[in-house]
Structure formats: structure tokens, C-alpha cells
Design a protein around this motif. Structure first.
Motif, mmCIF file in Angstrom:
data_model
loop_
_atom_site.group_PDB
_atom_site.id
_atom_site.type_symbol
_atom_site.label_atom_id
_atom_site.label_comp_id
_atom_site.label_asym_id
_atom_site.label_seq_id
_atom_site.Cartn_x
_atom_site.Cartn_y
_atom_site.Cartn_z
ATOM 1 N N ILE A 125 0.837 -1.205 0.000
ATOM 2 C CA ILE A 125 0.000 0.000 0.000
ATOM 3 C C ILE A 125 0.870 1.252 0.000
ATOM 4 C CG2 ILE A 125 -1.776 1.276 1.280
ATOM 5 C CD1 ILE A 125 -2.591 -1.444 2.540
ATOM 6 N N LEU A 126 1.898 1.263 0.830
ATOM 7 C CA LEU A 126 2.719 2.464 1.019
ATOM 8 C C LEU A 126 3.413 2.914 -0.266
ATOM 9 C CD1 LEU A 126 4.364 1.620 4.473
ATOM 10 C CD2 LEU A 126 2.585 3.320 4.023
ATOM 11 N N TYR A 127 4.041 1.982 -0.961
ATOM 12 C CA TYR A 127 4.823 2.377 -2.137
ATOM 13 C C TYR A 127 3.934 2.884 -3.268
ATOM 14 C CZ TYR A 127 9.359 1.229 -0.296
ATOM 15 O OH TYR A 127 10.521 1.265 0.447
ATOM 16 N N HIS A 128 2.731 2.346 -3.375
ATOM 17 C CA HIS A 128 1.817 2.862 -4.400
ATOM 18 C C HIS A 128 1.194 4.193 -3.971
ATOM 19 C CE1 HIS A 128 1.928 -0.449 -7.298
ATOM 20 N NE2 HIS A 128 2.100 -1.228 -6.251
ATOM 21 N N SER A 129 1.227 4.475 -2.671
ATOM 22 C CA SER A 129 0.690 5.750 -2.188
ATOM 23 C C SER A 129 1.612 6.921 -2.520
ATOM 24 C CB SER A 129 0.460 5.701 -0.674
ATOM 25 O OG SER A 129 1.683 5.736 0.048
ATOM 26 N N LEU A 130 2.849 6.642 -2.931
ATOM 27 C CA LEU A 130 3.781 7.719 -3.285
ATOM 28 C C LEU A 130 3.257 8.559 -4.454
ATOM 29 C CD1 LEU A 130 7.268 5.967 -2.979
ATOM 30 C CD2 LEU A 130 6.276 7.674 -1.446
ATOM 31 N N GLN A 131 2.419 7.965 -5.303
ATOM 32 C CA GLN A 131 1.848 8.727 -6.407
ATOM 33 C C GLN A 131 0.977 9.868 -5.883
ATOM 34 O OE1 GLN A 131 -1.264 6.596 -8.641
ATOM 35 N NE2 GLN A 131 -1.199 5.006 -7.054
ATOM 36 N N PHE A 132 0.285 9.635 -4.753
ATOM 37 C CA PHE A 132 -0.522 10.704 -4.158
ATOM 38 C C PHE A 132 0.377 11.815 -3.622
ATOM 39 C CE2 PHE A 132 -3.402 6.952 -3.123
ATOM 40 C CZ PHE A 132 -4.180 7.137 -4.248
ATOM 41 N N LEU A 133 1.497 11.416 -3.026
ATOM 42 C CA LEU A 133 2.418 12.407 -2.472
ATOM 43 C C LEU A 133 3.038 13.235 -3.580
ATOM 44 C CD1 LEU A 133 3.300 13.193 0.346
ATOM 45 C CD2 LEU A 133 5.246 11.648 0.129
ATOM 46 N N ASN A 134 3.393 12.617 -4.681
ATOM 47 C CA ASN A 134 3.981 13.340 -5.812
ATOM 48 C C ASN A 134 3.010 14.363 -6.397
ATOM 49 O OD1 ASN A 134 6.657 12.434 -6.105
ATOM 50 N ND2 ASN A 134 5.956 10.496 -6.973
ATOM 51 N N LYS A 135 1.720 14.023 -6.349
ATOM 52 C CA LYS A 135 0.693 14.925 -6.890
ATOM 53 C C LYS A 135 0.130 15.855 -5.824
ATOM 54 C CE LYS A 135 -0.658 11.454 -10.317
ATOM 55 N NZ LYS A 135 -1.723 10.509 -10.748
ATOM 56 N N LYS A 136 0.712 15.801 -4.623
ATOM 57 C CA LYS A 136 0.302 16.624 -3.484
ATOM 58 C C LYS A 136 -1.165 16.396 -3.102
ATOM 59 C CE LYS A 136 3.782 20.167 -4.340
ATOM 60 N NZ LYS A 136 4.089 21.593 -4.531
ATOM 61 N N ARG A 137 -1.592 15.170 -3.270
ATOM 62 C CA ARG A 137 -2.938 14.777 -2.831
ATOM 63 C C ARG A 137 -2.795 14.170 -1.439
ATOM 64 N NH1 ARG A 137 -4.717 11.307 -7.993
ATOM 65 N NH2 ARG A 137 -6.358 10.621 -6.551
ATOM 66 N N TYR A 138 -2.658 15.061 -0.466
ATOM 67 C CA TYR A 138 -2.275 14.640 0.883
ATOM 68 C C TYR A 138 -3.363 13.843 1.603
ATOM 69 C CZ TYR A 138 1.552 17.901 0.087
ATOM 70 O OH TYR A 138 2.641 18.550 -0.444
ATOM 71 N N LYS A 139 -4.620 14.144 1.352
ATOM 72 C CA LYS A 139 -5.698 13.402 2.012
ATOM 73 C C LYS A 139 -5.656 11.925 1.616
ATOM 74 C CE LYS A 139 -8.943 17.255 2.548
ATOM 75 N NZ LYS A 139 -10.278 17.804 2.171
ATOM 76 N N GLU A 140 -5.509 11.678 0.298
ATOM 77 C CA GLU A 140 -5.436 10.299 -0.171
ATOM 78 C C GLU A 140 -4.195 9.606 0.381
ATOM 79 O OE1 GLU A 140 -6.061 12.916 -2.063
ATOM 80 O OE2 GLU A 140 -7.426 12.440 -3.728
ATOM 81 N N TYR A 141 -3.104 10.358 0.464
ATOM 82 C CA TYR A 141 -1.866 9.773 0.977
ATOM 83 C C TYR A 141 -2.018 9.381 2.447
ATOM 84 C CZ TYR A 141 2.979 9.225 2.411
ATOM 85 O OH TYR A 141 4.159 8.728 2.929
ATOM 86 N N VAL A 142 -2.586 10.263 3.248
ATOM 87 C CA VAL A 142 -2.782 9.980 4.675
ATOM 88 C C VAL A 142 -3.699 8.771 4.855
ATOM 89 C CG1 VAL A 142 -3.808 10.840 6.821
ATOM 90 C CG2 VAL A 142 -2.336 12.332 5.460
ATOM 91 N N CYS A 143 -4.758 8.701 4.055
ATOM 92 C CA CYS A 143 -5.672 7.552 4.142
ATOM 93 C C CYS A 143 -4.948 6.254 3.804
ATOM 94 C CB CYS A 143 -6.854 7.747 3.192
ATOM 95 S SG CYS A 143 -8.026 9.019 3.730
ATOM 96 N N ALA A 144 -4.082 6.293 2.782
ATOM 97 C CA ALA A 144 -3.328 5.101 2.388
ATOM 98 C C ALA A 144 -2.378 4.661 3.498
ATOM 99 C CB ALA A 144 -2.559 5.367 1.094
ATOM 100 N N VAL A 145 -1.706 5.631 4.126
ATOM 101 C CA VAL A 145 -0.774 5.304 5.209
ATOM 102 C C VAL A 145 -1.538 4.725 6.407
ATOM 103 C CG1 VAL A 145 0.868 6.248 6.879
ATOM 104 C CG2 VAL A 145 0.946 7.003 4.501
ATOM 105 N N LEU A 146 -2.676 5.312 6.732
ATOM 106 C CA LEU A 146 -3.482 4.798 7.842
ATOM 107 C C LEU A 146 -3.978 3.382 7.551
ATOM 108 C CD1 LEU A 146 -5.555 7.976 8.828
ATOM 109 C CD2 LEU A 146 -3.576 7.000 10.004
#
Length: 349
Positions: free
Chosen positions: A150-171
Motif C-alpha cells: 500500500i505504502l509504495y503505491h501511495s507515493l503517487q498521491f504524495l507526488n501529486k500533493k494529494r495529501y488526504k489520499e496519501y494519509v488515508c493510504a498510510v493509515l
């Protein structure tokens, strides 16, 4: 050991065969996924020193009623998300082979998709994945690697500055392995541009943290389930991996000094955290487990650095150096067999 060496040879052959094809990365990803899933899914229960524990607890979760799953957390010492995952798997079958097969498909499949989307050289990413023992880790640290899927695929959200999606993925990942929550630190790191002064500041900060780590660790871990690890303060390890991480970091520093590009900045931040945690692991061994969350970024960082080497001669020289050093590291690990992955045995043995 022979099956792993044969796999490395096949990876090189695949690159030779498909290098002129337009979709060579796609073909190599598919074929590597089939090979690695086959090795992982059809391994004996004796391959991987943690596998017996996972299988016993999978059986326990399968036998537990749904209403009692929440209370099972303290018994099996697993996060609730992972318990739910196992329970859902058991609805189809409670056979241990089913569990090994599905976790292998998810873990290896997620890595191959990640390589295909993010690596300029999929064959080389797979080479690093095996020779730096990340593949071996996937046959031992199942919860951690499911979280990493989950974490490594969530990097795409971080690159696009979609922080809400990134936080949800990390949680979500932290419901598989609670230590995954540390990936929230990348939100802060991502805002820092990679500059020589910032790299120096990073290193100073890391060494300051190492210096006061006993106090910090006492404060953070004293009232948690990880408090027993405090007795290991001052008994850390990880010098070999520290050497590997330092070499890769110096390669990046040299590359940055000459190119000053920001395109791989999130990979660099991830890798710097791996370096800091590895230094911390010299003080307390539990930090070594956290390194495993970040170190695999080298599977795309190294190919990215290589791709941007302008001169062909320098490219091949650097490729050969990494190729040989990683293979020597791989052979040494197989000889020591720290994860009970050698000798390899199939489940039909």
C-alpha cells in the motif's frame, strides 16, 4: 541458492531478449512476476523463519468467530486490519497453501506494478530486488510487506500533493503493520527541496537524533507494546546495510552535484530516512525493522540514477560496479542464510 541464481540469470536474459522492444518493461514485469510469485507461492513452509508463526496464527484467526476478532488482537499480537485480511482469506479456504499463494501474489504483484510504473529499467529493479535481499524479506516479513504494498503505491498521491489520499493510504497500511505510520513523515520531507545545504542539514539532524536517541526512545516506547525492546538499547546492529545505504547515498550525492535535478526527490527523501533509521539501528536493533520500510526504494532509485548518466562509458562502468557488488552481497547473504531461505525447498518436496 541455485534457484535464486537461476532467476537472476533469467532476468538478464530477458533484458537481452526484450531490450529492443517498445514495451520491454511490460513484458519483463509480467515474466518476472510469474517467476517470483512461483518461487514464493510454492515454497516449503520451512523457507522463511517467520512463516510458521504466520501459518499458526492464520489457522487461529480462521477458527475465530467474527464477533471475537477484536479481542484476538492481544492474543495473536497482530493489527486488526491484518486479522480482517486473514479472516476474509479463510472464507475461501483455511488451507495454509492458499494463504501463502495469495500473500505471494499480492506482495510480488504489487512490486512488479510499482517497478513498471516507476522504474526506467524494470530488469535492473528486479535484479536489485533479489540481490539486496528484499525478495527474501518478502518471504519472512509478511505483514510488513503487505503494508508496503500500500505504502509504495501511495507515493503517487504524495507526488501529486494529494495529501488526504496519501494519509488515508498510510493509515490503511498501518492497520497491517502499525509501524507504517512513520511514512507520514514523508509529507514534511516532500516539502523540502533537495539542495546541498539541505542534505547537510539532514545529516546533522540525523546525528543529533542518534545522540539523544536513548532519551527519545524511552519517552516514545515506554508505555507501548514495544517497551521490552528498550532493554536492547546500545546493542544495535546493521553495519553491512549501513555500508550499502551509504554507498548508494554517495552515488546520489555525486549525481546531484553534477545534475541538480528534482525529479526523483521523493525517492531521495525516502532513502535518507532509511539512512537515518539505519544509523539509529546501531543503537537499538528494533530500528532495523523500520529500515525495511524505506530501503526498498533503492529498487527504483538506482535505475533512475543510472538512466541519467550521460556518457555511455560511465553508464556501463557504474552498471557493472553495482551489478558485481550487489551480486557479491547476495552470495554472502545466501551463505549466512539469516532468513532461512536457503536451501530453497518446494512445497512438493
Amino acid at each position: 541458492m541455485y534457484i535464486y541464481c537461476l532467476t537472476l540469470g533469467i532476468i538478464v536474459i530477458l533484458q537481452v531478449i526484450f531490450r529492443k522492444y517498445h514495451y520491454n518493461n511490460f513484458y519483463i514485469s509480467i515474466l518476472c512476476a510469474i517467476i517470483l510469485i512461483g518461487i514464493s507461492a510454492f515454497r516449503s513452509v520451512n523457507v522463511g523463519n517467520d512463516l510458521h508463526v504466520y501459518l499458526r496464527r492464520f489457522a487461529c484467526i480462521a477458527e475465530t468467530e467474527w464477533q471475537d476478532l477484536w479481542n484476538l488482537r492481544d492474543i495473536v499480537d497482530f493489527e486488526f486490519g491484518y486479522i480482517l485480511f486473514c479472516k476474509i482469506l479463510s472464507l475461501f479456504s483455511d488451507n495454509p497453501r492458499w494463504f501463502i499463494f495469495i500473500t505471494s501474489v499480492i506482495i510480488i504483484g504489487s512490486w512488479e506494478v510499482f517497478f513498471y510504473k516507476n522504474s526506467p529499467s524494470v530488469w535492473f529493479s528486479n535484479w536489485i530486488f533479489i540481490t539486496l535481499n528484499i525478495f527474501f524479506g518478502s518471504m519472512n516479513l509478511l505483514r510488513q510487506f503487505l503494508a508496503m504494498a500500500i505504502l509504495y503505491h501511495s507515493l503517487q498521491f504524495l507526488n501529486k500533493k494529494r495529501y488526504k489520499e496519501y494519509v488515508c493510504a498510510v493509515l490503511l497500511a498501518s492497520t497491517m503493520h502499525s509501524a507504517a505510520i512513520i511514512w507520514l513523515a514523508l509529507i514534511v520531507c516532500q516539502r523540502i527541496k533537495i539542495k546541498a545545504t539541505h542534505l547537510l542539514a539532514y545529516m546533522v539532524f540525523i546525528f543529533l537524533v542518534i545522540g539523544i536517541s536513548p532519551v527519545l526512545l524511552q519517552a516514545i516506547l515506554s508505555n507501548t507494546k514495544y517497551s521490552p525492546y528498550l532493554k536492547f538499547l546500545g546493542t544495535g546492529s546493521g553495519y553491512i546495510k549501513l555500508l550499502e545505504i551509504t554507498i548508494i547515498f554517495l552515488m546520489f550525492a555525486l549525481y546531484y552535484y553534477r545534475n541538480k535535478r528534482q525529479s526523483d526527490s521523493i525517492y531521495i527523501h525516502t532513502f535518507i530516512i532509511a539512512l537515518g533509521l539505519n544509523l539509529l539501528s546501531l543503537r537499538i536493533s528494533i530500528a532495523g525493522r523500520l529500515v525495511e520500510f524505506f530501503f526498498p526504494i533503492s529498487t527504483v532509485l538506482l535505475p533512475s540514477i543510472l538512466q541519467k548518466v550521460n556518457k555511455k562509458r560511465n553508464y556501463y562502468m557504474l552498471l557493472v560496479i553495482i551489478f558485481l557488488l550487489s551480486y557479491m552481497r547476495f552470495v554472502r547473504y545466501c551463505q549466512v542464510d539469516l532468513g532461512d531461505v536457503v536451501p530453497y525447498q518446494v512445497c512438493f518436496h
